[in-house]
Motif scaffolding. Structure first.
Motif: not given
Length: 400
Positions: A288-289, A250-253, A43-44, A282-283
């Motif tokens: 990467a995130l 994820m949001f911190a990234a 998945a990663e 966007r995009p």
């Protein structure tokens, strides 16, 4: 696990030369053996589970359901709290709000639908949500839940949609389905801690901005903000494979990916910073995130963050702290944790009311408190006169 050569499997799937066909075979093999570690690595890796066909096998395994091929599951599945036809169950208290939100669903995808197809899908979405809520009536609906369910409806086949969403609700996003948003807000407090540990300059720049900008994203597993089915399905791959707290990283990234844009906005304009941060860039470079979020998690695990101490022991962040735990828990486990959190919320509400009352009457309370202390001291000194003599001796020496 016997019969599965995991090192070769992962080498195949993470190699740049690996074809989609090779990776699909690896995903299906991991599903067959219910190898959650292999599924997480897949998945990663770039592209995640690649297609809806493989997701229909992998997502149920990650959630603790059969893989969809009819095999007997090897781990406890748990069941919804109510059996029988869901339409005969009592109406859930939030069904009116469900219908209002469903009416606004399917705005971005799927594309090129006619009115009849759109109406059918809205009916299916409403039925999916209402079935989960009626079978698990303790859960509280929240606005944005329909965005999550919409993705499951479009990816999974009908027989496993409701069981999958039910397990997701009770075991992975339970904090959002409580009668209060307090636990969801406490999750957001981890974001400034991650930024402070990983990027002090950016943390200082945003120190006047509350992390509420991340609420819609984390609350809906980003399904409210990502507007293409391919992107949100790919993100769901990793969110379902990782522990629930990974969504916060994820949001911190995402915040860190916007450093230049954020530094262009003055730190003393928190409203403008909030406006930037509450919308995804966007995009959106998901690969990467995801990689950046994984690096943040490895460098700054949640136990090192000060706000982690405020997270309830019954929160999904703690009860599913490690990947794969959700797949082994039952729906009864989820309900038990839910009830513990509700008890905590009630206690916190009573405590806050008591503190507010004391503050409002702080002067009379101070007077009464002093009087009570004097009365208690007098009673102690009467019973134990030696205590008074001892205190008097200490004070006398100090005064000299």
């Amino acid at each position: 696990m016997e019969g599965l050569d995991e090192p070769v499997l992962l080498e195949k799937t993470t190699s740049p030369a690996a074809s989609h066909a090779d990776k699909e075979r690896a995903i299906l093999e991991a599903c067959r053996w219910r190898n959650l570690d292999a599924l997480r690595a897949l998945a990663e890796s770039p592209g995640g589970f690649i297609t809806d066909k493989t997701r229909q096998q992998a997502w149920p395994v990650l959630l603790g359901l059969p893989s969809g091929d009819g095999e007997t599951p090897t781990i406890p599945l748990g069941q919804a709290t109510e059996a029988g036809p869901w339409k005969e169950l009592p109406r859930h208290r939030d069904e009116d709000q469900v219908q209002l939100d469903v009416n606004r669903a399917f705005i971005y995808y799927p594309e090129n639908q006619n009115d009849a197809e759109l109406a059918r899908q809205k009916d299916e979405l409403s039925a999916l949500i209402v079935e989960v809520l009626r079978r698990n009536p303790y859960l509280c609906y929240f606005q944005g839940y329909h965005d999550i369910c919409q993705v499951f409806l479009l990816v999974l086949p009908p027989p496993i949609r409701a069981p999958a969403v039910a397990r997701l609700s009770a075991l992975r996003i339970r904090d959002f389905m409580l009668p209060s948003l307090g636990p969801a807000v406490r999750q957001l407090r981890l974001i400034p801690d991650i930024l402070r540990a990983s990027d002090p300059r950016l943390w200082h720049h945003l120190s006047g901005t509350e992390p509420f900008f991340a609420l819609a994203g984390t609350l809906t597993m980003y399904a409210h903000d990502i507007t293409t089915l391919g992107e949100i399905s790919r993100l769901f791959d990793v969110l379902l494979a990782r522990e629930p707290v990974f969504s916060v990283y994820m949001f911190a990234a995402i915040v860190r990916s916007r450093r230049e844009e954020l530094f262009d906005t003055p730190h003393d304009e928190p409203e403008m910073l909030h406006s930037i941060l509450c919308k995804l860039p966007r995009p959106l470079d998901l690969e990467a995130l995801i990689s950046a979020a994984r690096a943040l998690f490895d460098a700054h695990p949640p136990e090192r963050l000060p706000a982690w101490r405020t997270i309830s022991r019954a929160s999904v962040l703690r009860t599913a702290r490690h990947p794969g735990v959700c797949a082994t828990q039952s729906m009864a486990d989820g309900r038990g944790f839910f009830e513990k959190q509700v008890t905590e919320l009630r206690w916190l509400k009573r405590r806050d009311k008591a503190c507010e009352l004391l503050w409002q009457h702080r002067r009379p309370v101070r007077t009464v408190g002093i009087a009570v202390l004097v009365g208690v001291a007098a009673a102690v000194f009467r019973r134990y006169p030696g205590v008074l003599a001892y205190i008097y001796g200490i004070v006398s020496r100090w005064v000299r």
